[in-house]
Design a protein around this motif. Structure first.
Motif, short mmCIF file in Angstrom:
data_model
loop_
_atom_site.label_atom_id
_atom_site.label_comp_id
_atom_site.label_asym_id
_atom_site.label_seq_id
_atom_site.Cartn_x
_atom_site.Cartn_y
_atom_site.Cartn_z
N ILE A 214 0.94 -1.10 -0.10
CA ILE A 214 -0.11 -0.01 0.04
C ILE A 214 0.84 1.22 -0.14
N ALA A 215 0.34 2.50 -0.41
CA ALA A 215 1.10 3.64 -0.20
C ALA A 215 0.39 4.31 1.11
N ASP A 216 1.32 4.66 2.02
CA ASP A 216 0.66 4.98 3.26
C ASP A 216 0.19 6.30 3.05
N GLU A 217 0.18 7.20 4.18
CA GLU A 217 -0.64 8.62 4.22
C GLU A 217 0.63 9.50 3.83
N GLU A 218 1.80 9.11 3.63
CA GLU A 218 2.95 10.11 3.11
C GLU A 218 3.46 9.59 1.71
N PHE A 219 2.67 8.53 1.16
CA PHE A 219 2.90 7.88 0.02
C PHE A 219 4.18 7.22 -0.02
N ARG A 220 4.27 6.49 1.03
CA ARG A 220 5.91 5.66 1.02
C ARG A 220 5.03 4.21 1.15
N PRO A 221 5.86 3.43 0.23
CA PRO A 221 5.37 1.98 -0.19
C PRO A 221 5.52 1.13 1.45
N ARG A 222 4.43 0.42 1.44
CA ARG A 222 4.53 -0.44 2.81
C ARG A 222 3.87 -1.85 2.37
N ARG A 223 4.82 -2.95 2.49
CA ARG A 223 4.52 -4.19 2.28
C ARG A 223 3.84 -4.85 3.66
N CYS A 224 2.45 -5.18 3.30
CA CYS A 224 1.63 -5.83 4.35
C CYS A 224 0.78 -6.87 4.13
N ILE A 225 0.00 -7.41 4.77
CA ILE A 225 -0.88 -8.49 4.73
C ILE A 225 -2.42 -7.46 4.75
N ILE A 248 5.47 -9.43 20.04
CA ILE A 248 5.06 -9.52 18.90
C ILE A 248 4.83 -8.05 18.28
N ARG A 249 5.50 -7.51 17.32
CA ARG A 249 5.52 -5.95 17.02
C ARG A 249 5.23 -5.84 15.66
N GLY A 250 4.58 -4.87 15.18
CA GLY A 250 4.27 -4.71 13.81
C GLY A 250 3.65 -3.21 13.51
N HIS A 251 3.14 -3.03 12.41
CA HIS A 251 2.42 -1.62 11.97
C HIS A 251 1.35 -1.88 11.37
N ALA A 252 0.19 -1.09 11.32
CA ALA A 252 -1.02 -1.23 10.58
C ALA A 252 -1.28 0.28 10.07
N GLY A 253 -2.02 0.21 9.01
CA GLY A 253 -2.53 1.50 8.33
C GLY A 253 -3.54 1.09 7.27
N MET A 254 -3.76 2.15 6.44
CA MET A 254 -4.78 2.26 5.32
C MET A 254 -3.96 2.91 4.07
N TYR A 255 -4.88 2.32 3.00
CA TYR A 255 -4.35 3.02 1.78
C TYR A 255 -4.70 4.36 1.87
N TRP A 256 -3.75 5.36 1.32
CA TRP A 256 -3.70 6.68 1.72
C TRP A 256 -4.86 7.50 1.25
N ILE A 257 -5.59 7.16 0.16
CA ILE A 257 -6.86 7.82 0.02
C ILE A 257 -7.83 7.74 0.96
N ILE A 258 -7.80 6.43 1.45
CA ILE A 258 -8.78 6.04 2.60
C ILE A 258 -8.47 6.86 3.84
N GLU A 259 -7.12 6.95 4.31
CA GLU A 259 -6.56 7.50 5.51
C GLU A 259 -6.84 9.09 5.24
N ARG A 260 -6.85 9.65 4.20
CA ARG A 260 -6.87 11.17 4.03
C ARG A 260 -8.34 11.42 3.87
N GLU A 261 -8.86 10.79 2.92
CA GLU A 261 -10.16 11.64 2.13
C GLU A 261 -11.34 10.74 2.67
N GLY A 286 -6.45 8.74 10.14
CA GLY A 286 -5.29 9.80 10.63
C GLY A 286 -4.02 9.51 11.53
N ASP A 287 -4.17 8.31 11.92
CA ASP A 287 -2.96 7.65 12.79
C ASP A 287 -1.85 7.17 11.70
N GLY A 288 -2.04 7.12 10.46
CA GLY A 288 -0.91 6.66 9.43
C GLY A 288 -0.65 5.32 9.90
#
Length: 328
Positions: A214-225, A248-261, A286-288
């Motif tokens: 996905i592209a995160d809220e800053e348009f950086r690529p993130r490989r994820c499930i 257990i450590r990780g990250h979570a987010g949403m595709y940028w257009i969802i996160e922002r719009e 908004g968490d990114g």
């Protein structure tokens, strides 16, 4: 009575009006500032006339980059917006996709920074410089991580049978593994690419589980499930035979257009080890690209644990959720 006379703005010595004196002072200040303004414009002209390095300049880095880079090293381009040009010119000399779309830099023992225009990679600020070379418009630096994390098991690397299976809970149903699914891309502003190898769940295309970028809220690529929550209940990805570290450590987010719009309901990720919930992380728009970490307590160091990642929400509309995790 004599008519009132207009106000005399001249001094008793016959000097110029005050307004004229002020105008003259401002004029002198403006003249004094012209040289500085000209120098600033000249500097800007020189900088932008030189511009960013072209593709041939990046291609010339292939040999020195190969000489400096060691197996496992991360390659980072600064400024970040120059990465596509470097990748086009250098191709496989740069990091593979799993590194280019990394969750963060904590697992890397060292990195090579390609610096252009005097820029530095902020994400490598805690790394120590070991070697430095200048090549044309670039500075190459090999940087060492003083405290690299030791990843015991990366869940993103095991989203396939027999290591993993997927189910939904309401109504209960198993999700079918398809190793030759049709690749689906959302195009500009649409969903990320759904890969050929994925678990397909009831409900349609969006309800599948597989590794994507996905592209995160800053348009950086993130490989994820990719793990879009269902209308009701949970979508659960289960891993068997997992060797565990301390957390257990990780990250979570949403595709940028969802996160922002497209604002929507919070999404919660519950992590269970051998049936026990060790932690929950709730993502709010908004968490990114947000980190989470759960201590494993008595489960730490187990050799063959069962680990579940369960995703749920109160309203599944536009909840394009994606996570990554490891144990370390």
């Amino acid at each position: 009575m004599a008519p009132a006379q207009p106000h005399d703005t001249t001094s008793s010595a016959g000097g110029p009006p005050r307004a004229r004196r002020r105008a003259r002072r401002w004029g002198l200040l403006a003249l004094a500032g012209l040289p500085a303004l000209g120098l600033g414009e000249l500097a800007a002209h020189v900088r932008f006339s030189e511009g960013a390095p072209d593709l041939d300049a990046y291609r010339a880095l292939a040999a020195p980059l190969a000489a400096m880079k060691r197996p496992g090293d991360l390659v980072v381009v600064a400024p970040a917006w120059a990465d596509p040009a470097a990748r086009r010119a250098l191709g496989d000399a740069l990091s593979p996709l799993r590194d280019a779309a990394r969750p963060d830099e904590t697992r890397y023992a060292a990195a090579v920074e390609i610096s252009a225009l005097g820029q530095r990679a902020e994400e490598l600020a805690g790394f120590r410089e070991e070697a430095r070379q200048e090549h044309g418009p670039f500075v190459l630096r090999r940087l060492v991580n003083p405290r690299p994390a030791r990843v015991v098991y990366d869940f993103v690397e095991h989203v396939a049978p027999p290591s993993a299976d997927v189910r939904v809970t309401d109504p209960p149903a198993a999700c079918r593994w398809n190793p030759r699914a049709r690749i689906a891309t959302g195009g500009l502003g649409g969903h990320p690419t759904f890969p050929a190898e994925r678990f397909e769940c009831p409900g349609g295309l969006f309800f599948n589980v597989g590794v994507t970028v996905i592209a995160d809220e800053e348009f950086r690529p993130r490989r994820c499930i990719w793990s879009h929550p269902p209308r009701a209940g949970e979508i659960v990805t289960r891993f068997r035979g997992v060797p565990l570290g301390d957390v257990i450590r990780g990250h979570a987010g949403m595709y940028w257009i969802i996160e922002r719009e497209r604002k929507g309901a919070p999404v919660t990720l519950a992590v269970r080890v051998n049936g026990e919930t060790v932690g929950e992380a709730t993502h709010v728009d908004g968490d990114g690209w947000a980190p989470f970490e759960f201590p494993l307590g008595a489960h730490a160091g187990a050799a063959g644990a069962e680990v579940e990642f369960a995703v749920r929400t109160s309203d599944y509309t536009h909840r394009h959720y994606c996570f990554e995790a490891d144990t370390r």
